[in-house]
Design a protein around this motif. Structure first.
Motif, short mmCIF file in Angstrom:
data_model
loop_
_atom_site.label_atom_id
_atom_site.label_comp_id
_atom_site.label_asym_id
_atom_site.label_seq_id
_atom_site.Cartn_x
_atom_site.Cartn_y
_atom_site.Cartn_z
N ARG A 1 0.83 -1.21 0.00
CA ARG A 1 0.00 0.00 0.00
C ARG A 1 0.86 1.25 0.00
O ARG A 1 2.01 1.23 0.47
CB ARG A 1 -0.89 0.03 1.25
CG ARG A 1 -1.95 -1.02 1.23
CD ARG A 1 -2.70 -1.09 2.56
NE ARG A 1 -3.67 -2.18 2.49
CZ ARG A 1 -4.90 -2.03 2.04
NH1 ARG A 1 -5.35 -0.85 1.67
NH2 ARG A 1 -5.70 -3.07 1.98
N GLY B 1 0.57 5.83 0.29
CA GLY B 1 -0.22 7.02 0.56
C GLY B 1 0.54 8.23 0.06
O GLY B 1 1.78 8.21 0.07
N GLY C 1 -2.45 7.77 7.79
CA GLY C 1 -1.37 6.86 7.40
C GLY C 1 -1.47 5.51 8.08
O GLY C 1 -2.03 5.39 9.17
N GLU C 2 -0.97 4.50 7.41
CA GLU C 2 -0.99 3.14 7.97
C GLU C 2 0.43 2.62 8.10
O GLU C 2 1.30 3.00 7.31
CB GLU C 2 -1.71 2.20 7.01
CG GLU C 2 -3.19 2.20 7.14
CD GLU C 2 -3.82 1.33 6.07
OE1 GLU C 2 -3.18 0.38 5.60
OE2 GLU C 2 -4.95 1.63 5.70
N SER C 3 0.61 1.73 9.02
CA SER C 3 1.88 1.06 9.20
C SER C 3 2.23 0.29 7.91
O SER C 3 1.37 -0.34 7.31
CB SER C 3 1.72 0.11 10.39
OG SER C 3 2.87 -0.63 10.56
N ILE D 1 3.15 1.40 4.91
CA ILE D 1 2.93 2.01 3.59
C ILE D 1 4.21 2.69 3.08
O ILE D 1 5.14 2.96 3.84
CB ILE D 1 1.80 3.08 3.59
CG1 ILE D 1 2.15 4.28 4.52
CG2 ILE D 1 0.47 2.47 3.95
CD1 ILE D 1 1.28 5.50 4.30
N ALA E 1 6.05 4.04 8.35
CA ALA E 1 6.09 3.88 6.89
C ALA E 1 7.32 3.05 6.53
O ALA E 1 8.34 3.09 7.22
CB ALA E 1 6.16 5.24 6.21
N GLY F 1 -4.23 2.22 -2.11
CA GLY F 1 -4.06 3.24 -1.08
C GLY F 1 -4.35 2.73 0.32
O GLY F 1 -4.60 1.53 0.52
N VAL F 2 -4.36 3.65 1.27
CA VAL F 2 -4.67 3.28 2.65
C VAL F 2 -6.17 2.97 2.73
O VAL F 2 -6.95 3.39 1.86
CB VAL F 2 -4.30 4.40 3.66
CG1 VAL F 2 -2.82 4.63 3.66
CG2 VAL F 2 -5.05 5.67 3.36
N ARG F 3 -6.55 2.24 3.78
CA ARG F 3 -7.97 1.90 3.94
C ARG F 3 -8.75 3.15 4.33
O ARG F 3 -8.31 3.89 5.20
CB ARG F 3 -8.12 0.83 5.04
CG ARG F 3 -7.50 -0.49 4.64
CD ARG F 3 -7.45 -1.44 5.83
NE ARG F 3 -6.80 -2.69 5.48
CZ ARG F 3 -5.49 -2.89 5.55
NH1 ARG F 3 -4.68 -1.94 5.97
NH2 ARG F 3 -4.97 -4.06 5.21
N ASN F 4 -9.92 3.34 3.70
CA ASN F 4 -10.74 4.52 4.03
C ASN F 4 -11.42 4.35 5.38
O ASN F 4 -11.84 3.29 5.71
CB ASN F 4 -11.80 4.75 2.96
CG ASN F 4 -11.23 5.52 1.79
OD1 ASN F 4 -10.25 6.24 1.94
ND2 ASN F 4 -11.84 5.34 0.63
#
Lengths: 148, 115
Positions: free
Chosen positions: B27, B29, B41-43, B45, B65, B112-115
């Motif tokens: 993924r 972002g 943000g997600e771990s 990415i 990230a 992308g990141v999860r909405n």
């Protein structure tokens, strides 16, 4: 399962010191990681702590952040000396900001900070006195209800 | 996709953290606004950004990230590079603009990141 003794660490944050901004939160993250705290919780604490730390750097003269840990909870408290927040209810809304252009150029000031602390914490209290400063009490439970 | 494939796809220069190039990611972002990166943000990415200051590196570390890709040929300062080395983060710099860099990645299945 957290089996270490209670822990308390104090950190001083300097206002306007953008070159160091974030280093305390990364330090906190490393401490929690080394203690073997659940990585999901560590990440939530780090995000909330970083948002709070950035608020002091961006808006206040200085601040003192304290990390406390016991087998039930992680607590971050922060007292800053600064202008204070005029309208806490507004400041807690996503997108509301009083940021200067300088702060925006740093990639901040989008009005996401305080709502993001609330989103990541299990409990978030904010108190502010105009002309004096703002205090944060941010709590994270180490299990679902804070029970041992 | 590995980070090495990402670097090749975006014709990116490796600024530091070369040892991470064989790691995989799924993924990504993209934002110039660190406030948004912190909020969404997600771990794990890859972060694409045009903001090459110290805060972009600190923010990447906080959200965990895997790598930062600076677009439009931007590069961090010496201070930024030494911080990224200390934090063990892979940094790439591509001459592509944000839109094209994201488009190329998306076409290769990087979402992308999860909405």
């Amino acid at each position: 399962m957290v089996s270490h003794h209670d822990l308390s660490r104090t950190f001083e944050i300097k206002g306007r010191d953008f070159s160091k901004a974030g280093s305390i939160s990364i330090n906190i993250k490393e401490i929690l990681r080394e203690l073997g705290i659940d990585p999901v919780i560590v990440r939530r604490v780090a995000i909330a702590s970083y948002e709070a730390e950035m608020n002091v750097v961006m808006y206040a003269n200085k601040g003192e952040m304290v990390l406390r840990l016991n087998p039930k909870v992680i607590q971050i408290t922060l007292e800053d000396e600064g202008p204070g927040i005029e309208n806490i209810e507004m400041a807690m809304q996503e997108g509301y900001t009083t940021a200067t252009d300088e702060i925006r150029e740093m990639g901040f000031g989008a009005g996401m900070g305080l709502p993001n602390i609330k989103k990541n914490a299990d409990m978030f209290e904010l108190k502010s006195t105009i002309g004096k400063g703002t205090s944060y009490n941010i709590v994270f439970y180490l299990n679902s209800k804070g029970d041992v | 996709m590995t980070l090495r494939e990402l670097a090749e796809l975006l014709e990116a220069e490796v600024i530091c953290g070369e040892r991470h190039l064989d790691e995989e990611f799924e993924r990504a972002g993209a934002s110039d606004l660190m406030s948004d990166v912190l909020a969404f943000g997600e771990s794990g990415i890859v972060l694409l950004t045009g903001l090459a200051n110290i805060q972009s590196i600190q923010t990447a570390e906080i959200i965990e990230a895997k790598a930062i890709v600076y677009v439009r040929g931007k590069k961090p300062s010496k201070e930024g590079i030494s911080l990224a080395e200390k934090r063990n983060i892979l940094i790439l710099s591509t001459k592509l603009f944000m839109y094209k860099a994201c488009g190329l990645l998306y076409r290769k299945g990087i979402v992308g990141v999860r909405n």
